[in-house]
Design a protein around this motif. Structure first.
Motif, PDB file in Angstrom:
ATOM      1  N   ASN A  70      11.273  22.842  19.882  1.00 58.28           N
ATOM      2  CA  ASN A  70       9.854  22.901  19.884  1.00 58.28           C
ATOM      3  C   ASN A  70       9.141  21.639  19.367  1.00 58.28           C
ATOM      4  N   GLY A  71       8.558  21.353  20.241  1.00 60.44           N
ATOM      5  CA  GLY A  71       7.922  19.907  19.829  1.00 60.44           C
ATOM      6  C   GLY A  71       6.519  19.684  20.256  1.00 60.44           C
ATOM      7  N   SER A  72       5.578  18.710  19.902  1.00 56.74           N
ATOM      8  CA  SER A  72       4.141  18.427  20.216  1.00 56.74           C
ATOM      9  C   SER A  72       3.994  17.209  20.449  1.00 56.74           C
ATOM     10  N   THR A  73       2.782  16.750  21.283  1.00 56.45           N
ATOM     11  CA  THR A  73       2.496  15.325  21.272  1.00 56.45           C
ATOM     12  C   THR A  73       0.966  15.494  21.386  1.00 56.45           C
ATOM     13  N   SER A  74       0.164  14.359  21.246  1.00 58.60           N
ATOM     14  CA  SER A  74      -1.010  14.340  21.422  1.00 58.60           C
ATOM     15  C   SER A  74      -1.693  13.118  22.343  1.00 58.60           C
ATOM     16  N   GLY A  75      -2.658  13.363  22.703  1.00 58.00           N
ATOM     17  CA  GLY A  75      -3.371  12.091  23.688  1.00 58.00           C
ATOM     18  C   GLY A  75      -4.440  12.981  25.098  1.00 58.00           C
ATOM     19  N   SER A  76      -4.670  12.230  25.901  1.00 55.11           N
ATOM     20  CA  SER A  76      -5.509  12.690  26.881  1.00 55.11           C
ATOM     21  C   SER A  76      -4.805  13.691  27.870  1.00 55.11           C
ATOM     22  N   CYS A  77      -5.469  14.511  28.526  1.00 56.30           N
ATOM     23  CA  CYS A  77      -4.833  15.320  29.344  1.00 56.30           C
ATOM     24  C   CYS A  77      -5.773  15.454  30.650  1.00 56.30           C
ATOM     25  N   GLY A  78      -5.560  16.459  31.638  1.00 54.69           N
ATOM     26  CA  GLY A  78      -6.281  16.813  32.670  1.00 54.69           C
ATOM     27  C   GLY A  78      -7.833  17.531  32.159  1.00 54.69           C
ATOM     28  N   VAL A  79      -7.703  18.232  31.168  1.00 56.84           N
ATOM     29  CA  VAL A  79      -8.859  18.967  30.789  1.00 56.84           C
ATOM     30  C   VAL A  79     -10.002  18.404  29.566  1.00 56.84           C
ATOM     31  N   ALA A  80      -9.320  17.390  28.979  1.00 62.58           N
ATOM     32  CA  ALA A  80      -9.921  16.781  27.857  1.00 62.58           C
ATOM     33  C   ALA A  80      -9.442  15.337  27.450  1.00 62.58           C
ATOM     34  N   ASP A  81     -10.164  14.506  26.683  1.00 66.04           N
ATOM     35  CA  ASP A  81      -9.690  13.232  26.339  1.00 66.04           C
ATOM     36  C   ASP A  81      -8.625  13.661  25.097  1.00 66.04           C
ATOM     37  N   ASP A  82      -8.927  14.476  24.293  1.00 67.25           N
ATOM     38  CA  ASP A  82      -8.044  14.935  23.047  1.00 67.25           C
ATOM     39  C   ASP A  82      -7.188  16.169  23.334  1.00 67.25           C
ATOM     40  N   CYS A  83      -6.076  16.011  23.501  1.00 64.47           N
ATOM     41  CA  CYS A  83      -5.351  17.094  23.820  1.00 64.47           C
ATOM     42  C   CYS A  83      -3.957  17.242  22.962  1.00 64.47           C
ATOM     43  N   THR A  84      -3.608  18.336  22.903  1.00 62.08           N
ATOM     44  CA  THR A  84      -2.278  18.636  22.177  1.00 62.08           C
ATOM     45  C   THR A  84      -1.433  19.337  23.130  1.00 62.08           C
ATOM     46  N   SER A  85      -0.131  19.020  22.681  1.00 61.78           N
ATOM     47  CA  SER A  85       0.916  19.569  23.929  1.00 61.78           C
ATOM     48  C   SER A  85       1.604  20.328  23.209  1.00 61.78           C
ATOM     49  N   SER A  86       2.396  21.537  23.932  1.00 65.63           N
ATOM     50  CA  SER A  86       3.371  22.126  23.359  1.00 65.63           C
ATOM     51  C   SER A  86       4.593  21.892  24.254  1.00 65.63           C
ATOM     52  N   ASP A  87       5.688  21.582  23.816  1.00 67.32           N
ATOM     53  CA  ASP A  87       7.034  21.190  24.706  1.00 67.32           C
ATOM     54  C   ASP A  87       8.156  22.179  24.036  1.00 67.32           C
ATOM     55  N   LYS A  88       8.480  22.804  25.151  1.00 61.08           N
ATOM     56  CA  LYS A  88       9.787  23.597  24.839  1.00 61.08           C
ATOM     57  C   LYS A  88      11.100  23.548  25.642  1.00 61.08           C
ATOM     58  N   THR A  89      12.311  23.410  25.053  1.00 61.15           N
ATOM     59  CA  THR A  89      13.317  23.305  25.745  1.00 61.15           C
ATOM     60  C   THR A  89      14.480  23.802  24.957  1.00 61.15           C
ATOM     61  N   SER A  90      15.523  23.510  25.285  1.00 63.10           N
ATOM     62  CA  SER A  90      16.786  23.923  24.148  1.00 63.10           C
ATOM     63  C   SER A  90      18.045  23.229  24.690  1.00 63.10           C
ATOM     64  N   MET A  91      18.849  23.157  23.955  1.00 64.96           N
ATOM     65  CA  MET A  91      20.250  22.113  24.283  1.00 64.96           C
ATOM     66  C   MET A  91      21.486  23.027  23.890  1.00 64.96           C
ATOM     67  N   THR A  92      22.896  22.493  24.540  1.00 60.72           N
ATOM     68  CA  THR A  92      23.933  23.017  23.996  1.00 60.72           C
ATOM     69  C   THR A  92      24.626  21.886  23.975  1.00 60.72           C
ATOM     70  N   VAL A  93      25.883  21.881  23.125  1.00 60.01           N
ATOM     71  CA  VAL A  93      26.713  20.479  22.726  1.00 60.01           C
ATOM     72  C   VAL A  93      28.123  20.961  22.808  1.00 60.01           C
ATOM     73  N   TYR A  94      29.014  19.928  23.454  1.00 57.81           N
ATOM     74  CA  TYR A  94      30.344  20.090  23.509  1.00 57.81           C
ATOM     75  C   TYR A  94      30.963  19.050  22.972  1.00 57.81           C
ATOM     76  N   SER A  95      31.903  19.126  21.919  1.00 55.63           N
ATOM     77  CA  SER A  95      32.300  18.079  21.390  1.00 55.63           C
ATOM     78  C   SER A  95      33.671  18.007  21.314  1.00 55.63           C
TER      79      SER A  95
END
Length: 276
Positions: free
Chosen positions: A112-137
């Motif tokens: 779970n992460g977030s970034t900040s900057g402009s976006c399509g609806v406003a000049d001051d936006c905050t994002s929600s970024d979601k993903t997942s990972m797996t690892v083989y070692s």
């Protein structure tokens, strides 16, 4: 007179001979040299299996924002903990040194992460970024056993190798910072996978369960270097993670082939027979 002396001499000789026979003791058998004590060196192949829990510490992430010349860090980048499964094959060189090759699978860890900057609806936006990972070692390891105390053998070790880190697609939603209900559509960025340099440091103890089975309880620190995380989409990306530090609590078992072989017991030679 002579006959009487002769008879007395014969009687005395017979008595002396009988007495000597009664008190005769055989000479003690010579002392045999004590058998040489040989300390056998433990050696041979073994199989191992492990399960554990990994406390994952992500070192951060960055991405290109708007253009390939503007690279910025995520404001937050949190990675959940996960479980791990491992297996390997090794060789006990002697009582103090062993080596093995291990393959580990780290189950899904959500990001779970977030970034900040402009976006399509406003000049001051905050994002929600979601993903997942797996690892083989895949790691090559060496261990130093620090002596056996009863049935417990503490050890330290180190390993080096590679890890394949596979990220799922990243789902990015940007909303007006002042109004979290005013949002852009969610965009997906293709998840990336790559091989990374990995090293590990271990400490723990093995416990004799049977002559060829040892339980293993230990801690492992594993560092995975950074690499590709997600691709480009609509003015954002690609992105990279900065690598991971993983603190792992593990339990497992080792099965040693031939671990139950025992030397033949020493049998002293029979004592010499003494005849009277």
């Amino acid at each position: 007179m002579k006959l009487g002396l002769l008879s007395a001499a014969v009687a005395l000789l017979a008595a002396t001979t009988a007495y000597s026979a009664d008190v005769y003791q055989p000479e003690p058998a010579p002392m045999m040299d004590a058998p040489e004590v040989v300390v056998s060196e433990a050696s041979g192949w073994y199989l191992r299996g492990d399960i554990g829990y990994s406390f994952n510490d992500m070192k951060g992430a960055n991405y290109f924002q708007g253009s390939n010349s503007n690279r910025v860090d995520f404001d937050s980048a949190d990675l959940d903990d996960s479980f791990l499964l491992g297996a390997g094959v090794g060789y006990q060189v002697n009582n103090y040194l062993r080596t093995d090759v291990t393959f580990d699978y780290l189950t899904r860890a959500d990001f779970n992460g977030s970034t900040s900057g402009s976006c399509g609806v406003a000049d001051d936006c905050t994002s929600s970024d979601k993903t997942s990972m797996t690892v083989y070692s895949l790691l090559a390891n060496a261990y130093v056993d620090l002596g056996t105390y009863g049935s417990v053998t503490p050890y330290v070790g180190a390993g080096i190798g590679g890890s394949y880190v596979k990220w799922k697609d990243l789902h990015n939603t940007s909303c007006d910072t002042a109004d979290s209900t005013n949002c852009d559509p969610t965009y997906d960025h293709d998840g990336k996978g790559s091989w990374r340099l990995t090293y590990a440091l271990m400490a723990g103890a093995s416990i004799d369960v049977t002559c060829n089975i040892k339980a293993d309880v230990g801690y492992r620190f594993r560092h995975i270097s950074g690499g590709d995380m997600f691709g480009y989409n609509l003015g954002g990306g690609p992105g990279e993670d900065k690598g991971f530090n993983m603190h792992e609590a593990r339990v497992g078992a080792r099965y040693a082939f031939g671990g139950c072989d025992q030397p033949a017991p020493y049998e002293p030679p029979p004592a010499d027979i003494v005849y009277k």
